[in-house]
Design a protein around this motif. Sequence first.
Motif, PDB file in Angstrom:
ATOM      1  N   ASP A  17      38.202  -1.023  -3.393  1.00 33.44           N
ATOM      2  CA  ASP A  17      37.976  -2.103  -2.822  1.00 33.44           C
ATOM      3  C   ASP A  17      37.946  -2.001  -1.348  1.00 33.44           C
ATOM      4  O   ASP A  17      38.867  -2.496  -0.568  1.00 33.44           O
ATOM      5  CB  ASP A  17      39.227  -3.193  -3.459  1.00 33.44           C
ATOM      6  CG  ASP A  17      39.013  -4.588  -3.212  1.00 33.44           C
ATOM      7  OD1 ASP A  17      37.583  -4.850  -3.165  1.00 33.44           O
ATOM      8  OD2 ASP A  17      39.655  -5.373  -3.378  1.00 33.44           O
ATOM      9  N   PRO A  18      36.983  -1.688  -0.909  1.00 30.06           N
ATOM     10  CA  PRO A  18      36.911  -1.268   0.486  1.00 30.06           C
ATOM     11  C   PRO A  18      36.753  -2.836   1.411  1.00 30.06           C
ATOM     12  O   PRO A  18      36.512  -3.687   1.098  1.00 30.06           O
ATOM     13  CB  PRO A  18      35.824  -0.712   0.924  1.00 30.06           C
ATOM     14  CG  PRO A  18      34.789  -0.957  -0.324  1.00 30.06           C
ATOM     15  CD  PRO A  18      35.632  -1.096  -1.398  1.00 30.06           C
ATOM     16  N   VAL A  19      37.410  -2.527   2.668  1.00 28.51           N
ATOM     17  CA  VAL A  19      37.311  -3.689   3.544  1.00 28.51           C
ATOM     18  C   VAL A  19      36.120  -4.458   3.844  1.00 28.51           C
ATOM     19  O   VAL A  19      36.039  -5.471   4.019  1.00 28.51           O
ATOM     20  CB  VAL A  19      38.181  -3.425   5.024  1.00 28.51           C
ATOM     21  CG1 VAL A  19      37.999  -4.438   5.855  1.00 28.51           C
ATOM     22  CG2 VAL A  19      39.717  -2.839   4.647  1.00 28.51           C
ATOM     23  N   SER A  20      35.144  -3.690   4.095  1.00 23.31           N
ATOM     24  CA  SER A  20      33.865  -4.045   4.145  1.00 23.31           C
ATOM     25  C   SER A  20      33.531  -5.114   3.296  1.00 23.31           C
ATOM     26  O   SER A  20      32.624  -6.052   3.289  1.00 23.31           O
ATOM     27  CB  SER A  20      32.660  -3.061   4.287  1.00 23.31           C
ATOM     28  OG  SER A  20      32.641  -2.019   3.252  1.00 23.31           O
ATOM     29  N   LYS A  21      33.519  -4.712   2.009  1.00 18.66           N
ATOM     30  CA  LYS A  21      33.121  -5.380   0.714  1.00 18.66           C
ATOM     31  C   LYS A  21      34.022  -6.799   0.660  1.00 18.66           C
ATOM     32  O   LYS A  21      33.321  -7.775   0.340  1.00 18.66           O
ATOM     33  CB  LYS A  21      33.700  -4.686  -0.558  1.00 18.66           C
ATOM     34  CG  LYS A  21      33.340  -5.433  -1.875  1.00 18.66           C
ATOM     35  CD  LYS A  21      33.589  -4.619  -3.143  1.00 18.66           C
ATOM     36  CE  LYS A  21      33.588  -5.354  -4.269  1.00 18.66           C
ATOM     37  NZ  LYS A  21      34.075  -4.741  -5.563  1.00 18.66           N
ATOM     38  N   ILE A  22      35.248  -6.733   0.931  1.00 24.58           N
ATOM     39  CA  ILE A  22      36.141  -8.065   1.078  1.00 24.58           C
ATOM     40  C   ILE A  22      35.817  -8.949   2.164  1.00 24.58           C
ATOM     41  O   ILE A  22      35.456 -10.059   1.932  1.00 24.58           O
ATOM     42  CB  ILE A  22      37.474  -7.772   1.184  1.00 24.58           C
ATOM     43  CG1 ILE A  22      37.936  -6.636   0.136  1.00 24.58           C
ATOM     44  CG2 ILE A  22      38.377  -8.873   1.001  1.00 24.58           C
ATOM     45  CD1 ILE A  22      39.409  -6.096   0.360  1.00 24.58           C
ATOM     46  N   VAL A  23      35.363  -8.253   3.282  1.00 23.37           N
ATOM     47  CA  VAL A  23      34.686  -9.562   4.520  1.00 23.37           C
ATOM     48  C   VAL A  23      33.561  -9.942   4.033  1.00 23.37           C
ATOM     49  O   VAL A  23      33.031 -10.978   4.181  1.00 23.37           O
ATOM     50  CB  VAL A  23      34.844  -8.539   5.839  1.00 23.37           C
ATOM     51  CG1 VAL A  23      34.007  -9.349   6.790  1.00 23.37           C
ATOM     52  CG2 VAL A  23      36.232  -8.106   6.140  1.00 23.37           C
ATOM     53  N   ALA A  24      32.335  -9.054   3.493  1.00 19.34           N
ATOM     54  CA  ALA A  24      31.342  -9.539   2.898  1.00 19.34           C
ATOM     55  C   ALA A  24      31.581 -10.855   2.052  1.00 19.34           C
ATOM     56  O   ALA A  24      30.529 -11.922   2.020  1.00 19.34           O
ATOM     57  CB  ALA A  24      30.546  -8.469   2.277  1.00 19.34           C
ATOM     58  N   GLN A  25      32.612 -10.457   1.142  1.00 17.56           N
ATOM     59  CA  GLN A  25      32.666 -11.664   0.213  1.00 17.56           C
ATOM     60  C   GLN A  25      33.298 -13.091   1.084  1.00 17.56           C
ATOM     61  O   GLN A  25      32.878 -14.169   0.757  1.00 17.56           O
ATOM     62  CB  GLN A  25      33.655 -11.239  -0.880  1.00 17.56           C
ATOM     63  CG  GLN A  25      33.224 -10.287  -2.012  1.00 17.56           C
ATOM     64  CD  GLN A  25      34.080  -9.928  -2.687  1.00 17.56           C
ATOM     65  OE1 GLN A  25      35.362  -9.899  -2.425  1.00 17.56           O
ATOM     66  NE2 GLN A  25      33.748  -8.909  -3.759  1.00 17.56           N
ATOM     67  N   LEU A  26      34.253 -12.494   1.954  1.00 19.50           N
ATOM     68  CA  LEU A  26      34.622 -13.737   2.707  1.00 19.50           C
ATOM     69  C   LEU A  26      33.660 -14.644   3.436  1.00 19.50           C
ATOM     70  O   LEU A  26      33.368 -15.765   3.515  1.00 19.50           O
ATOM     71  CB  LEU A  26      35.960 -13.313   3.614  1.00 19.50           C
ATOM     72  CG  LEU A  26      36.285 -14.510   4.612  1.00 19.50           C
ATOM     73  CD1 LEU A  26      36.639 -15.772   3.730  1.00 19.50           C
ATOM     74  CD2 LEU A  26      37.394 -13.831   5.641  1.00 19.50           C
ATOM     75  N   GLN A  27      32.669 -13.741   4.128  1.00 19.27           N
ATOM     76  CA  GLN A  27      31.529 -14.085   4.784  1.00 19.27           C
ATOM     77  C   GLN A  27      30.688 -15.085   3.882  1.00 19.27           C
ATOM     78  O   GLN A  27      30.150 -16.155   4.403  1.00 19.27           O
ATOM     79  CB  GLN A  27      30.812 -13.164   5.363  1.00 19.27           C
ATOM     80  CG  GLN A  27      29.853 -13.562   6.350  1.00 19.27           C
ATOM     81  CD  GLN A  27      28.877 -12.394   6.721  1.00 19.27           C
ATOM     82  OE1 GLN A  27      28.715 -11.211   6.173  1.00 19.27           O
ATOM     83  NE2 GLN A  27      28.141 -12.329   7.796  1.00 19.27           N
ATOM     84  N   SER A  28      30.199 -14.633   2.873  1.00 21.80           N
ATOM     85  CA  SER A  28      29.389 -15.622   1.713  1.00 21.80           C
ATOM     86  C   SER A  28      30.056 -16.688   1.354  1.00 21.80           C
ATOM     87  O   SER A  28      29.451 -17.764   1.486  1.00 21.80           O
ATOM     88  CB  SER A  28      29.012 -14.357   0.691  1.00 21.80           C
ATOM     89  OG  SER A  28      28.570 -15.234  -0.366  1.00 21.80           O
ATOM     90  N   THR A  53      41.399 -18.827   0.030  1.00 20.34           N
ATOM     91  CA  THR A  53      42.567 -18.480   0.167  1.00 20.34           C
ATOM     92  C   THR A  53      42.908 -16.824  -0.083  1.00 20.34           C
ATOM     93  O   THR A  53      43.559 -16.126   0.653  1.00 20.34           O
ATOM     94  CB  THR A  53      43.589 -19.114  -0.459  1.00 20.34           C
ATOM     95  OG1 THR A  53      43.574 -20.528  -0.248  1.00 20.34           O
ATOM     96  CG2 THR A  53      45.046 -18.876  -0.214  1.00 20.34           C
ATOM     97  N   ASP A  54      42.505 -16.373  -1.258  1.00 19.23           N
ATOM     98  CA  ASP A  54      42.519 -15.168  -1.753  1.00 19.23           C
ATOM     99  C   ASP A  54      41.991 -14.176  -0.750  1.00 19.23           C
ATOM    100  O   ASP A  54      42.344 -13.209  -0.294  1.00 19.23           O
ATOM    101  CB  ASP A  54      42.067 -15.059  -3.019  1.00 19.23           C
ATOM    102  CG  ASP A  54      42.325 -13.564  -3.532  1.00 19.23           C
ATOM    103  OD1 ASP A  54      43.280 -13.063  -3.654  1.00 19.23           O
ATOM    104  OD2 ASP A  54      41.207 -13.132  -3.870  1.00 19.23           O
ATOM    105  N   LEU A  55      40.455 -14.516  -0.446  1.00 23.74           N
ATOM    106  CA  LEU A  55      39.813 -13.773   0.379  1.00 23.74           C
ATOM    107  C   LEU A  55      40.308 -13.383   1.895  1.00 23.74           C
ATOM    108  O   LEU A  55      40.468 -12.457   2.286  1.00 23.74           O
ATOM    109  CB  LEU A  55      38.316 -14.297   0.409  1.00 23.74           C
ATOM    110  CG  LEU A  55      37.456 -14.356  -0.813  1.00 23.74           C
ATOM    111  CD1 LEU A  55      36.237 -14.847  -0.814  1.00 23.74           C
ATOM    112  CD2 LEU A  55      37.457 -12.765  -1.341  1.00 23.74           C
ATOM    113  N   PHE A  56      40.780 -14.789   2.549  1.00 21.63           N
ATOM    114  CA  PHE A  56      41.479 -14.429   3.800  1.00 21.63           C
ATOM    115  C   PHE A  56      42.688 -13.780   3.840  1.00 21.63           C
ATOM    116  O   PHE A  56      42.758 -12.952   4.613  1.00 21.63           O
ATOM    117  CB  PHE A  56      41.878 -16.045   4.375  1.00 21.63           C
ATOM    118  CG  PHE A  56      40.892 -16.590   4.843  1.00 21.63           C
ATOM    119  CD1 PHE A  56      40.534 -16.343   6.165  1.00 21.63           C
ATOM    120  CD2 PHE A  56      40.291 -18.003   4.567  1.00 21.63           C
ATOM    121  CE1 PHE A  56      39.677 -16.880   7.152  1.00 21.63           C
ATOM    122  CE2 PHE A  56      39.411 -18.658   5.504  1.00 21.63           C
ATOM    123  CZ  PHE A  56      39.009 -18.246   6.431  1.00 21.63           C
ATOM    124  N   SER A  57      43.179 -13.820   2.702  1.00 23.96           N
ATOM    125  CA  SER A  57      44.632 -12.705   2.652  1.00 23.96           C
ATOM    126  C   SER A  57      44.114 -11.336   2.337  1.00 23.96           C
ATOM    127  O   SER A  57      44.653 -10.449   3.193  1.00 23.96           O
ATOM    128  CB  SER A  57      45.498 -13.079   1.311  1.00 23.96           C
ATOM    129  OG  SER A  57      45.837 -14.627   1.656  1.00 23.96           O
TER     130      SER A  57
END
Length: 235
Positions: A17-28, A53-57
């Motif tokens: 679960d790389p950081v880049s993937k999580i940030v992209a999900q939050l951005q979307s 909330t989950d994505l910010f965390s």
Amino acid sequence: MAPRWKGKGAEAKALADPVSKIVAQLQSSLIQTSASGILSGCSVLIAAEAEQTDLFSRACFGRPIVTVDKDKQWFQLSLEEAFFLCYSLKCLKIKVGDSSPKSYEELWHCMITRKETFSDLYKAYSHLRMKNWVVKSGSQYGVDFVAYRHHPSLVHSEYAVLVLSEGVGNDLNGRLRVWSDFHCTTRLCGSVVKTLLVLYINRNGNSNVSPLCLEKYTVEERTVSRWSPEQCREE
């Protein structure tokens, strides 16, 4: 210095679960909901939906704050975090009070007036974030930031980051000017098992009157470690 993972399986979780993937999900998610925050003092407050909330965390932006609003979770973002989401990722709008969202230039001016060193700190923050490092405040260690390879629940921070620049009066912000400064800082970093990373922001003669200056700023990276005679002497 190798990353210090927290517990068995932490590295595998981070790789899956790389950081880049999580940030992209939050951005979307923020773009879809036309998310906006409120500039308050030296931070930005944003009310997050359940998914956000989950994505910010997971993406490590801001910190949750307790409010009387039970329907939404509020997050407090630093100026650097908020402007990164607004300017670099273009997924957050920011208001001042009840006014309409500010333009990039207006918002930049607001933040510069609240934090004199904002342009240099933001350049350093965005420099690390764009490399997919998780960047948090380093005030507890006497530095500007600490940088994590992934979420702090999975790994310890690897770098204690100091941001230096031409600064006011061309004095490198008053830090690391003499040998004793280096000695104290590297000893502290060693005691908490972190590498001192110095990011020197070169403005290349440009002012900070507009966020467009960021494109002309350059970042020089230097790691500083304490020399140990015992590692070099003969047995």
